[in-house]
Write a protein that holds these residues in place. Structure first.
Motif, short mmCIF file in Angstrom:
data_model
loop_
_atom_site.label_atom_id
_atom_site.label_comp_id
_atom_site.label_asym_id
_atom_site.label_seq_id
_atom_site.Cartn_x
_atom_site.Cartn_y
_atom_site.Cartn_z
N ALA A 295 -12.78 -3.40 -9.14
CA ALA A 295 -11.45 -2.91 -8.76
C ALA A 295 -11.13 -1.55 -9.37
CB ALA A 295 -10.38 -3.92 -9.17
N ALA A 296 -11.80 -1.20 -10.48
CA ALA A 296 -11.52 0.10 -11.12
C ALA A 296 -11.86 1.25 -10.18
CB ALA A 296 -12.30 0.23 -12.42
N GLU A 297 -12.94 1.11 -9.43
CA GLU A 297 -13.30 2.16 -8.48
C GLU A 297 -12.26 2.26 -7.37
OE1 GLU A 297 -16.91 3.41 -5.45
OE2 GLU A 297 -17.30 2.05 -7.13
N ARG A 298 -11.81 1.14 -6.86
CA ARG A 298 -10.77 1.16 -5.81
C ARG A 298 -9.48 1.76 -6.36
NH1 ARG A 298 -13.20 -3.87 -5.05
NH2 ARG A 298 -11.51 -5.02 -6.08
N PHE A 299 -9.19 1.46 -7.62
CA PHE A 299 -8.02 2.04 -8.29
C PHE A 299 -8.12 3.57 -8.30
CE2 PHE A 299 -6.27 3.75 -12.26
CZ PHE A 299 -4.96 3.30 -12.22
N MET A 300 -9.29 4.09 -8.67
CA MET A 300 -9.46 5.54 -8.74
C MET A 300 -9.34 6.19 -7.36
SD MET A 300 -9.69 6.36 -11.85
CE MET A 300 -10.16 8.07 -11.63
N LEU A 301 -9.87 5.55 -6.35
CA LEU A 301 -9.75 6.10 -4.99
C LEU A 301 -8.28 6.18 -4.58
CD1 LEU A 301 -12.74 4.28 -3.26
CD2 LEU A 301 -12.66 6.65 -4.05
N GLY A 302 -7.50 5.18 -4.99
CA GLY A 302 -6.07 5.20 -4.71
C GLY A 302 -5.38 6.34 -5.42
N ASN B 145 -18.16 15.47 -16.22
CA ASN B 145 -18.86 14.27 -16.68
C ASN B 145 -19.60 14.46 -17.99
OD1 ASN B 145 -18.08 12.43 -14.73
ND2 ASN B 145 -19.74 12.98 -13.32
N ASP B 146 -20.03 15.67 -18.27
CA ASP B 146 -20.76 15.93 -19.51
C ASP B 146 -19.84 16.38 -20.64
OD1 ASP B 146 -23.24 15.34 -18.31
OD2 ASP B 146 -23.36 17.37 -17.48
N ARG B 147 -18.52 16.25 -20.42
CA ARG B 147 -17.54 16.78 -21.37
C ARG B 147 -16.47 15.75 -21.72
NH1 ARG B 147 -17.23 22.48 -21.53
NH2 ARG B 147 -18.98 23.49 -20.49
N GLN B 148 -16.87 14.48 -21.75
CA GLN B 148 -15.90 13.41 -21.95
C GLN B 148 -16.01 12.73 -23.33
OE1 GLN B 148 -13.30 12.71 -19.84
NE2 GLN B 148 -14.04 14.60 -18.92
N ALA B 149 -16.54 13.42 -24.32
CA ALA B 149 -16.71 12.80 -25.64
C ALA B 149 -15.38 12.32 -26.21
CB ALA B 149 -17.38 13.79 -26.59
N ASN B 150 -14.34 13.14 -26.11
CA ASN B 150 -13.03 12.73 -26.65
C ASN B 150 -12.47 11.55 -25.87
OD1 ASN B 150 -13.16 14.79 -28.48
ND2 ASN B 150 -11.58 16.06 -27.56
N THR B 151 -12.59 11.61 -24.55
CA THR B 151 -12.05 10.54 -23.71
C THR B 151 -12.76 9.22 -23.96
OG1 THR B 151 -11.51 12.16 -22.01
CG2 THR B 151 -11.59 9.85 -21.33
N ASP B 152 -14.08 9.28 -24.13
CA ASP B 152 -14.84 8.05 -24.33
C ASP B 152 -14.38 7.29 -25.58
OD1 ASP B 152 -16.27 8.41 -22.05
OD2 ASP B 152 -18.19 8.82 -23.03
N LYS B 153 -13.99 8.02 -26.61
CA LYS B 153 -13.57 7.36 -27.85
C LYS B 153 -12.38 6.45 -27.61
CE LYS B 153 -15.19 11.12 -30.84
NZ LYS B 153 -14.77 12.25 -31.73
N TRP B 154 -11.32 6.98 -26.97
CA TRP B 154 -10.13 6.15 -26.78
C TRP B 154 -10.29 5.18 -25.64
CZ3 TRP B 154 -7.23 6.71 -22.29
CH2 TRP B 154 -7.31 7.93 -21.60
N MET B 155 -11.11 5.52 -24.65
CA MET B 155 -11.33 4.57 -23.56
C MET B 155 -12.13 3.36 -24.04
SD MET B 155 -9.78 5.23 -20.73
CE MET B 155 -10.68 4.22 -19.56
N ARG B 156 -13.06 3.55 -24.95
CA ARG B 156 -13.82 2.41 -25.48
C ARG B 156 -12.91 1.49 -26.29
NH1 ARG B 156 -19.24 2.18 -24.90
NH2 ARG B 156 -20.28 4.05 -24.07
N GLU C 19 -17.12 -2.21 -16.57
CA GLU C 19 -15.99 -2.36 -15.64
C GLU C 19 -15.03 -1.19 -15.75
OE1 GLU C 19 -15.86 -4.60 -13.39
OE2 GLU C 19 -16.27 -6.63 -14.12
N VAL C 20 -15.02 -0.52 -16.90
CA VAL C 20 -14.08 0.57 -17.18
C VAL C 20 -14.67 1.93 -16.81
CG1 VAL C 20 -12.72 1.67 -19.01
CG2 VAL C 20 -13.03 -0.81 -19.02
N VAL C 21 -16.00 2.02 -16.79
CA VAL C 21 -16.67 3.31 -16.58
C VAL C 21 -16.17 4.09 -15.37
CG1 VAL C 21 -18.91 4.32 -15.91
CG2 VAL C 21 -18.75 2.83 -17.90
#
Length: 265
Positions: free
Chosen positions: A119-126, A192-203, A215-217
């Motif tokens: 559903a995360a992918e469908r969410f992003m498309l929305g 995509n190669d510049r998400q180091a900061n985002t990955d920390k809080w998303m994890r 599921e979150v990727v």
């Protein structure tokens, strides 16, 4: 005299803000080039390190446009460069699901309902459809373009990860400048190669939600099909990108001409 900012060996202008980058250097379909040092896109600017503040201040930024929601802005206030005017420009209804996905990830039951089992992918498309048709988005992106065309430069615009709201803002500006679609997509995918900061809080959010990271990727990366969804939705609703600019964003030909005169060489 401003400090000259060298791009580091890892390709970052500011290593503490990995998705901060210059849109300059991209070529248009007619052979012109976007000028360097006038238009920057970025992830959230609260994370500029003390060691890099001098470089940040030396870029000559005169406008900082924050595309985040009120909650995001209040939680992590930007560091505004010296001499720059800060402006919050909303491109999402703060009550919309797309603007509150991080809150949803704090509730395991809501998170499973919204994002599990693909559903995360469908969410992003929305989200990418909303960015080109919702009233708040149309008003906000018109404001961004007008500021880039008429306000002081250099200008930096950003959201949290610098990939979705900022990604569409960059695609819009580059499209108006006449950059071809393939180049626009290449710039978009560079996030995509510049998400180091985002990955920390998303994890951390993923752990709180109880969802597996896989599921979150889809919400942590950009995909060509996301951007294509925006362009296809524009064609469905407005008939063409040009009609979207005139009828949706209500931008005048004069504003677009000013943008091109300023940003292209």
């Amino acid at each position: 005299m401003g400090i000259v900012a060298d791009v580091t060996n890892d390709g970052f202008i500011l290593s503490s803000v990995p998705n901060f980058r210059d849109l300059g250097g991209l070529r248009t379909a007619t052979g012109r080039t976007v000028r360097h040092g006038l238009l920057y896109r970025s992830d959230a600017l609260h994370s500029v390190s003390e060691e890099e503040v001098a470089v940040y201040n030396g870029l000559g930024i005169r406008q900082l446009v924050d595309l985040r929601t009120p909650h995001e802005r209040e939680s992590l206030p930007d560091i505004t460069p010296e001499g720059a005017a800060y402006t919050a420009v909303s491109v999402q209804n703060p009550e919309a699901a797309g603007a509150n996905f991080s809150a949803a990830l704090t509730d395991p039951e809501v998170a499973r309902r919204m994002f599990a089992d693909g559903a995360a992918e469908r969410f992003m498309l929305g989200v990418y459809r909303e960015l080109v048709t919702d009233a708040e988005a149309l008003t906000g992106y018109r404001d961004l373009v007008e500021r880039a065309a008429k306000g002081p430069t250099a200008l930096v615009f950003h959201c949290s990860a610098g990939k979705d709201r900022t990604g569409w803002g960059a695609a819009l500006l580059l499209g108006l400048l006449g950059v071809d679609r393939e180049t626009v997509v290449t710039d978009y995918l560079a996030s995509n190669d510049r998400q180091a900061n985002t990955d920390k809080w998303m994890r951390l959010l993923a752990e709180n939600s109880g969802l597996p990271w896989e599921e979150v990727v889809p919400m942590t990366r950009v995909r060509a099909e996301y951007l294509d969804t925006s362009f296809r939705h524009i064609d469905e609703v407005y008939g063409s990108f040009d009609n979207y600019v005139v009828d949706g964003l209500e931008l005048s030909g004069g504003t677009v001409d000013l943008l091109r005169e300023r940003m292209l060489r």
